[in-house]
Write a protein that holds these residues in place. Structure first.
Motif, short mmCIF file in Angstrom:
data_model
loop_
_atom_site.label_atom_id
_atom_site.label_comp_id
_atom_site.label_asym_id
_atom_site.label_seq_id
_atom_site.Cartn_x
_atom_site.Cartn_y
_atom_site.Cartn_z
N TYR A 46 55.20 10.23 -79.17
CA TYR A 46 56.31 10.81 -78.41
C TYR A 46 55.92 10.98 -76.95
O TYR A 46 56.73 10.71 -76.04
CB TYR A 46 56.70 12.15 -79.01
N THR A 56 56.12 7.65 -75.03
CA THR A 56 57.52 7.31 -74.71
C THR A 56 58.06 8.22 -73.62
O THR A 56 58.76 7.76 -72.70
CB THR A 56 58.38 7.44 -75.97
N ASP A 112 56.89 7.25 -70.07
CA ASP A 112 57.62 6.11 -69.52
C ASP A 112 59.00 6.54 -69.01
O ASP A 112 59.43 6.13 -67.92
CB ASP A 112 57.76 5.02 -70.57
#
Length: 434
Positions: free
Chosen positions: A349, A352, A355
């Protein structure tokens, strides 16, 4: 005076962070923490003691030899005979060799588990110390970066406030615009005070852990791709933790030790066989007026018959403790598996989220630049600019925290599987240093 002191502290801290020549890296901080950590020192001492478990247990299976010397005064008075007095002096040697003693044999088997437990405790303490050092380092780094971010945030708000003041003087800005900017300035001043206080607290924690004065820390590069997990399979990591986590190993050894305790308790029902002997040279035999040499040898068998229920009580108590240890092992495997799954998900998590936040920061920078241009030409209001400033620096704050959280989660995941070592610290340190 208080405002002046706070400002002076902030300037001092910020200037210190701006001197990368004296930056401390993660490897140095970890080594300092390992050398000072009291829990690790206790584990080392405990392992040194556990290493003696096997020699101590083995000694009970080997011959026991003892020797002594003495001098005795004797006086013999017999009716009708003259009283005789004399001195005796000499030495004696005794030897005992257990031939069958299940309790001592169980102690010897148990000693291997005791020594292994000491080694696992030492490895677990070292890994825990590494994790503490990593957390201390990155928590202090987050505090440094937060103060830097708030300082840049304050500079952006001050710049906007100057534009508002000039616009108000020229009749292009309203009193509401000025109040909004001043409120934003008060807000960022409060955030700065919180950041300074947090940094000071992290600085004290750093110094307590490492034993050296706080230094500026090496930072992560602005662009750092998070490594992919190998393997990228949550079940594989969970299985690794379930089988190899240090807490699981400790609970398993506790179970083995408890099982041998049951065997020791049950052995009280069994006979024990010993071979004993003694040798007393001439002159040392008690009760003889003339020098006498005594040599004895005996095969002794001891058979327990009745102990008042003590033996059975010990068996039942040790069996209950074995059940307790077994349940502890089962619980440890479940906890280790759950922790690995949580940290795996947390890291994935985090990758992600990093990003997405990086993209959000870039978009917020574009929005702020466009809002400033729009404010100059009249298509955007002062409040639009303030919102864009706040959105940008809020996204920067979240991005910085997310990067450090992801690294700590990765280290914790390796710790869940008992795979964390100094090599992992060196790998991250190389990124920091370069």
């Amino acid at each position: 005076m208080l405002k002046f002191r706070v400002a002076r502290v902030a300037v001092h801290l910020f200037c210190a962070m701006a001197s990368p020549a004296f930056a401390a890296d993660l490897l140095t901080v970890t080594q300092q923490t390992l050398g000072r950590d009291s829990s690790l020192a206790q584990a080392r001492a405990g392992y040194a003691a556990a290493q003696q478990a096997v020699p101590l247990a083995r000694a009970g299976l080997l011959p026991q030899i003892s020797a002594g010397w003495g001098r005795t005064y004797n006086r013999l008075a017999t009716d009708g005979f003259p009283t005789t007095t004399y001195w005796q002096s000499g030495w004696t040697v005794n030897i005992a060799q257990p031939l069958f003693d299940w309790t001592k044999w169980s102690n010897y088997k148990q000693a291997d588990f005791v020594e292994a437990r000491g080694a696992v405790e030492l490895n677990a303490a070292q890994q825990a110390a590494i994790l503490r050092a990593v957390r201390i380092y990155f928590e202090a780094l987050v505090a440094e970066d937060e103060l830097r971010r708030v300082s840049e945030y304050a500079a952006a708000v001050d710049q906007h406030l100057q534009l508002i003041n000039r616009g108000k003087a020229a009749g292009e800005a309203t009193l509401i615009d000025l109040r909004d900017a001043q409120t934003a300035r008060e807000k960022v001043a409060l955030e700065r005070m919180d950041a300074e206080n947090t940094l000071l607290a992290k600085r004290r924690a750093f110094e307590q852990a490492t034993g050296v004065p706080f230094e500026t820390l090496a930072r992560l590069p602005e662009s750092l791709p998070m490594p992919r997990l190998q393997p990228e399979d949550i079940d594989a990591w969970a299985a690794q933790a379930k089988n190899h986590a240090f807490d699981v190993q400790l609970k398993q050894l506790d179970w083995e030790i408890a099982r041998t305790e049951v065997s020791k308790a049950q052995s009280a029902h069994l006979p024990s066989v010993y071979l004993t002997g003694s040798y007393t040279p001439a002159g040392a035999a008690s009760g003889f007026s003339r020098p006498t040499t005594t040599t004895t040898g005996m095969l002794a068998v001891s058979i327990p018959i009745f102990s008042g229920g003590e033996t059975q009580a010990k068996v039942e108590a040790s069996s209950a403790l074995e059940d307790k240890a077994q349940e502890g092992f089962t619980g440890a495997t479940r906890d280790a598996e759950a922790a690995a799954r949580d940290d795996y998900s947390r890291y994935q998590y985090g990758r992600t989220r990093i990003d997405l936040l990086a993209h959000l920061v870039a978009s917020s920078q574009e929005v702020l630049a466009a809002s400033r241009v729009g404010f100059r030409v009249g298509s955007r209001t002062a409040s639009d600019v303030l919102r864009a400033i706040d959105a940008l620096y809020s996204a920067q704050r979240d991005l910085l925290a997310a990067r450090y959280d992801a690294i700590v989660a990765l280290m914790q995941l390796k710790g869940d599987t008992a795979a964390l070592s100094i090599a992992d610290v060196v790998q991250i340190n190389n990124v920091l240093v370069h």
